[in-house]
Design a protein around this motif. Structure first.
Motif: not given
Length: 255
Positions: A213-240
């Motif tokens: 998050t915020g960038g990667t060790v192997s590329s110049s994709l760094e973020l100038t900005g803010d993050i409050a929260e990240i949530v990840v699931y290992d499936s495509a969730l239902s609309s509900g």
């Protein structure tokens, strides 16, 4: 005596129920593999302090870390609905020691993030990247100040013409194993974005980079900005289920 026993029993039950913490909303949905939130998990809590570890609040132990002092983001308190956020200055990033979600499979990513003050090239909110190859949720200035989901360099789902320095809640869903005519969908503030994926398949299984998050060790994709929260699931969730997590984020941060 009977009345005293009833009163005592009622008091005990109240204390017992009060001591049982409710299950956090993200954990009520199956498949939670990553949960980063600035109000719980950073190893520092003082305003402006550089963080070494952002501890995963799921049960998977996918902590994000940074050992190099000059690459550490900071925690900033009281920034969003009186809650803290993590700030990246364009040269910071945090990384797990594994690929948190399988980029060759289905998954859903939620984030509460602030658009950059100045849109530049790709700026990663979350991704598993090797150079420009891999999967990411990122801001991008070249593509008309956009937020996009990308597989191997393609703008597969996006919102364009965004304002700078604005908080959004984002939902990126991948509901296919190959990228045929854009399997990604990207919601911003509850609104579904456009789809820009190519019409031919391209495999996603080859990339095995650790998730960052915020960038990667192997590329110049760094973020100038803010993050409050990240949530990840290992499936495509239902609309509900998508609505459940989006409501959790909007209620928490007043977005």
């Amino acid at each position: 005596m009977a009345r005293l026993l009833r009163v005592a029993s009622t008091s005990i039950r109240r204390r017992l129920f009060a001591s049982i913490a409710p299950i956090p909303v993200p954990k009520t949905i199956t498949g939670l593999v990553l949960w980063l939130k600035a109000d719980e998990g950073p190893d520092q809590t003082s305003d402006g302090s550089a963080i070494t570890t952002w501890a995963d609040q799921s049960d998977e132990g996918n902590d994000f870390t940074q050992s190099e002092p000059s690459k550490k983001p900071t925690i900033e308190t009281g920034e969003l609905n009186s809650l803290p956020i993590i700030r990246f200055d364009g040269d910071d990033w945090l990384q797990a020691d594994t690929q948190v979600f399988d980029t060759a499979k289905k998954y859903t990513i939620f984030a509460a993030a602030k658009s950059p003050g100045t849109f530049g090239s790709s700026a990663i909110i979350l991704g598993s990247m090797t150079g420009s190859s891999g999967v990411m949720l990122a801001w991008h200035g070249v593509y008309e100040n956009s937020i996009f989901g990308s597989i191997t360099g393609y703008l597969d789902a996006y919102h364009r013409d965004l304002s700078a320095d604005t908080w959004h809640y984002l939902t990126l869903t991948v509901d296919a194993v190959t990228d045929t005519d854009g399997p990604m969908s990207l919601r911003m503030d509850g609104s579904l974005g456009a789809n820009g994926g190519p019409s031919t398949d391209k495999a996603r299984g080859a990339n095995n980079a650790n998730t960052a998050t915020g960038g990667t060790v192997s590329s110049s994709l760094e973020l100038t900005g803010d993050i409050a929260e990240i949530v990840v699931y290992d499936s495509a969730l239902s609309s509900g289920d998508v609505t459940t997590i989006e409501d959790y984020i909007t209620d928490k941060y007043n977005l």
